[in-house]
Every structure is written in structure tokens, then in C-alpha cells.
Design an enzyme around this catalytic site. Sequence first.
Site, PDB file in Angstrom:
ATOM      1  N   ASP A 283      13.228 -25.615-179.833  1.00 28.99           N
ATOM      2  CA  ASP A 283      11.814 -26.322-179.870  1.00 28.99           C
ATOM      3  C   ASP A 283      11.189 -25.935-178.776  1.00 28.99           C
ATOM      4  O   ASP A 283      11.829 -26.157-177.495  1.00 28.99           O
ATOM      5  CB  ASP A 283      12.247 -27.744-179.884  1.00 28.99           C
ATOM      6  CG  ASP A 283      10.891 -28.584-180.444  1.00 28.99           C
ATOM      7  OD1 ASP A 283      11.093 -29.371-181.416  1.00 28.99           O
ATOM      8  OD2 ASP A 283       9.884 -28.466-179.581  1.00 28.99           O
TER       9      ASP A 283
ATOM     10  N   LYS B   1       0.333 -23.463-193.445  1.00 28.06           N
ATOM     11  CA  LYS B   1       1.281 -23.699-194.293  1.00 28.06           C
ATOM     12  C   LYS B   1       1.683 -22.997-195.670  1.00 28.06           C
ATOM     13  O   LYS B   1       2.619 -22.471-195.922  1.00 28.06           O
ATOM     14  CB  LYS B   1       1.751 -25.378-194.583  1.00 28.06           C
ATOM     15  CG  LYS B   1       1.880 -26.114-193.217  1.00 28.06           C
ATOM     16  CD  LYS B   1       3.110 -25.989-192.241  1.00 28.06           C
ATOM     17  CE  LYS B   1       4.099 -26.340-193.089  1.00 28.06           C
ATOM     18  NZ  LYS B   1       5.357 -26.315-192.124  1.00 28.06           N
TER      19      LYS B   1
ATOM     20  N   HIS C  20     -12.271 -33.358-195.941  1.00 25.73           N
ATOM     21  CA  HIS C  20     -10.978 -34.284-196.148  1.00 25.73           C
ATOM     22  C   HIS C  20     -10.686 -34.300-197.570  1.00 25.73           C
ATOM     23  O   HIS C  20     -11.355 -34.427-198.729  1.00 25.73           O
ATOM     24  CB  HIS C  20     -11.381 -35.651-195.952  1.00 25.73           C
ATOM     25  CG  HIS C  20     -10.322 -36.390-195.426  1.00 25.73           C
ATOM     26  ND1 HIS C  20     -10.540 -37.924-195.119  1.00 25.73           N
ATOM     27  CD2 HIS C  20      -9.127 -36.479-195.565  1.00 25.73           C
ATOM     28  CE1 HIS C  20      -9.523 -38.596-194.836  1.00 25.73           C
ATOM     29  NE2 HIS C  20      -8.549 -37.589-195.202  1.00 25.73           N
TER      30      HIS C  20
ATOM     31  N   ASP D  31       2.990 -30.957-199.167  1.00 26.52           N
ATOM     32  CA  ASP D  31       2.065 -31.097-200.329  1.00 26.52           C
ATOM     33  C   ASP D  31       0.766 -30.666-200.275  1.00 26.52           C
ATOM     34  O   ASP D  31       0.176 -30.476-201.338  1.00 26.52           O
ATOM     35  CB  ASP D  31       2.148 -32.580-201.022  1.00 26.52           C
ATOM     36  CG  ASP D  31       1.549 -33.594-200.093  1.00 26.52           C
ATOM     37  OD1 ASP D  31       1.276 -33.224-198.873  1.00 26.52           O
ATOM     38  OD2 ASP D  31       1.565 -34.942-200.298  1.00 26.52           O
ATOM     39  N   GLU D  32       0.499 -30.828-198.921  1.00 26.70           N
ATOM     40  CA  GLU D  32      -0.861 -30.376-198.810  1.00 26.70           C
ATOM     41  C   GLU D  32      -1.440 -28.873-198.996  1.00 26.70           C
ATOM     42  O   GLU D  32      -2.366 -28.438-198.997  1.00 26.70           O
ATOM     43  CB  GLU D  32      -1.266 -30.275-197.367  1.00 26.70           C
ATOM     44  CG  GLU D  32      -1.211 -32.038-196.753  1.00 26.70           C
ATOM     45  CD  GLU D  32      -1.927 -32.212-195.390  1.00 26.70           C
ATOM     46  OE1 GLU D  32      -2.965 -31.375-194.965  1.00 26.70           O
ATOM     47  OE2 GLU D  32      -1.586 -33.295-194.590  1.00 26.70           O
TER      48      GLU D  32
ATOM     49  N   TYR E 219      -4.921 -26.041-191.135  1.00 22.52           N
ATOM     50  CA  TYR E 219      -3.282 -26.422-191.264  1.00 22.52           C
ATOM     51  C   TYR E 219      -2.755 -26.085-192.768  1.00 22.52           C
ATOM     52  O   TYR E 219      -1.655 -25.260-192.816  1.00 22.52           O
ATOM     53  CB  TYR E 219      -3.286 -27.903-190.995  1.00 22.52           C
ATOM     54  CG  TYR E 219      -1.777 -28.559-191.326  1.00 22.52           C
ATOM     55  CD1 TYR E 219      -0.684 -28.097-190.507  1.00 22.52           C
ATOM     56  CD2 TYR E 219      -1.795 -29.323-192.571  1.00 22.52           C
ATOM     57  CE1 TYR E 219       0.733 -28.698-191.009  1.00 22.52           C
ATOM     58  CE2 TYR E 219      -0.431 -29.745-192.696  1.00 22.52           C
ATOM     59  CZ  TYR E 219       0.765 -29.573-192.084  1.00 22.52           C
ATOM     60  OH  TYR E 219       1.892 -29.774-192.492  1.00 22.52           O
ATOM     61  N   SER E 220      -3.242 -26.639-193.573  1.00 19.17           N
ATOM     62  CA  SER E 220      -2.453 -26.486-194.839  1.00 19.17           C
ATOM     63  C   SER E 220      -2.576 -24.899-195.324  1.00 19.17           C
ATOM     64  O   SER E 220      -1.578 -24.494-195.951  1.00 19.17           O
ATOM     65  CB  SER E 220      -3.152 -27.399-196.053  1.00 19.17           C
ATOM     66  OG  SER E 220      -4.555 -27.073-196.186  1.00 19.17           O
TER      67      SER E 220
END
Length: 339
Positions: free
Chosen positions: A38, A156, A278, A129-130, A152-153
Site C-alpha cells: 500500500d 475502473k 451524477h 458496479d459503477e 473514476y468508473s
Amino acid sequence: MTTTRVLVTGGAGFIGSAYVRALLGPSGPPGVAVTVLDKLTYAGNPANLDEVRHMDRFAFVRGDICDAELVDGLVAVHDHVVHFAAESHVDRSILGADTFVRTNVLGTQTLLDAALRHAPKTFVHISSDEVYGSIRAGSWPETDPLRPNSPYSASKAASDLIALSYHRTHGLDVRVTRCSNTYGPHQYPEKVVPLFITRLLDGEPVPLYGDGHNVRDWIHVDDHVRAIELVRSRGRPGEVYNIGAGHELSNRQLTGLLLRACGAGWGMVSYVEDRKGHDWRYSVDFTKIRTELGFAPRKDPATGLAETVDWYRTHRSWWEPLPRRTERGQKANSTKVPP
Ligand code: NAD
């Protein structure tokens, strides 16, 4: 007994540290040794690992998943990689996406390249899930296309696809989990649940985005990490597993539960300008992990959220030193939501 060596990236963060505590705890699998890698960004907190720090079966390495040499040496001596490390906060990705692309995409590729050289038994990539985007009705199965909306999504989703490509191209045993919104103790107080709890415990107003009607499925962190461990130990190579709880709440309903658990009223809520872009609703279909691996969530949100409030109430020394002012908090205005 032979030892199973598990490398956990991002193990000082919220979900990664819960996974490490579960693996090394009394109900964890026998003969497991864990190394946490980390970087200790603002979201990584060494105190999250206090429970396991003294154990012989635990080691901590401070470092960056983008550091190819460090990562190579660590992957070489571990049997499994469980990859949590990420920049994880959507609001921060809207302010600046560079660290999101670097850590989430390049960091994941750096780990996968090391895995290719050393062939660990499994590489579990923790996703969200995003990555699916936003859905008005129904739920996404794992086969749905990825249509991420925030930086962000998108980062990912990129890392998910790269991880899966290492399975399809190179035959690496990669497994991907895509879980819904997670709450529980040890979560850095910038995301909605710990932000609202810590503000309410301090008698401060809480900022609710837009009209509060955005819907999320809420899962307790203990349920999330149990599902991840099922995937690591019994899942299949190259498969994606959605993880959910079936506990959908609008942000307004969530706020109501948190207000009740904190003993506060709607007068403590301020509407703030909605998050840019959003997503309206997330909902994963988690039939696959239920039927294939026997996963069932155990915590309902009313109980889980009340327990989480209790944890923050009794662990002020954990969160009081952490900065809680966020873009969302700074924009709070004094408009009250009617009860
Ligand atoms: P977190 O922000 O609490 O923890 C992230 C950890 O990664 C921190 O300890 C941080 O120090 C570490 N880290 C960041 N960049 C690093 C780097 N370059 N090298 C090494 N370590 C680094 O995040 P979280 O909420 O625990 O999320 C963990 C994972 O689960 C993430 O991949 C996230 O996308 C995913 N996820 C989160 C949720 C949620 O609701 N929180 C839901 C589904 C999936």
C-alpha cells in the site's frame, strides 16, 4: 501445513483492510500469510491494520503498485494476488483524473505484467458496479456492456478489461468482482456514509446532492469481503462476479436512516449542487455468485448502518485527526430539506 501466501494491494484502505482482518481473523482460512502492499495515500491508514500487525503471518510493504521492480519482487513470492489498490473517490476524479488513470489503469497493468512472469494461482481484480454506467430499471448481469460515466468508473472499467484480456490472451487466472456501494467501519470520511456520520456526531449539517433521489444498492463491508474470498477460493478463472445486497436506497432514504441512527433530524440536512454527471441508479444482478458460490448478504442496511454509527461514535480517535472538508462539504448551503 503448507502456507498460502496472499498479496493484498491497497490493504490499508477501507475494504482491503477489512479483507485482511477477515483472512487473518479466527474465521479466516487456515495457513494463510498476508502481505499488504500500500502506498498509504490520504485514504490508506496504518491504524486499519492494528488488529493484525503483531501477527507472524502478516507483513506490510509501503510502496506504489506502479513501481514495476517492487511489484515484480512481491508477486514472485506470493501464491495469490487480491488487488484493491485504487483511487476510489468519484468526486476527486471529477476534480482531476490523472492519478486515477495512473493508479487504476497503469498500476493494474504493472501488477498483471508481474503476474504474467510469475503465474500466481489467482489474480482477483476488485472492481465496481459503477463500470456498467447508470440503469433506470432492472439490473445488470455480468454480460452487460460497460458504459462508465465518471473518470473514476472509466478508469475502473479500463482496468477490468485489461485484467480480463490477460486471461483471454495469456491464460492468466484472473477473476473480477464488481460490487455495489459498500459501507462499514474504517471508511475514510469523504464518502457519503462516513462523511454524514462524522458530521452529525459533531453536530454539523450534512450536504445532500441534488434532490437526493439517486439510488444505490448498499452492502456491508463484511458481506463484500466474504464474497471476494468466495471468488478467490472457489470462483472460476476468467469470470466476472457481480456482488450486491439487494438493498436499494435513494440518497434521501439513506440520509433518513443515518439521521435516525445519529439521533438527528432533517433540519441538519442542506441541499447542495448535484455532482456533475451524477449516475441516477446502480443495480447489479448477483444471481451468478449466489447460485455458483452460495453467496448471501447477511446485514440489512438499518442494522448495518446503526452498527457503523456506533463504530464511529466509539472510535473518534480514528477519524478526528483526518480532514473531512470536501468539495461537497465546502459547497453546502443553508437550504433546509423539509421533513
Ligand atoms: P480506499 O480509497 O479506502 O483504499 C484504497 C487503498 O489503495 C488505500 O489504502 C490507498 O493508500 C491505496 N492506494 C492508492 N493508490 C495506490 C498506489 N498507487 N499503490 C499502492 N496503493 C495505493 O478504497 P476502498 O473503498 O477500500 O476500495 C477498494 C477497492 O474496491 C477499489 O478498487 C474500489 O474501486 C473498489 N470498490 C469500492 C467500493 C466502495 O463502495 N468503496 C465499491 C465497489 C468496489
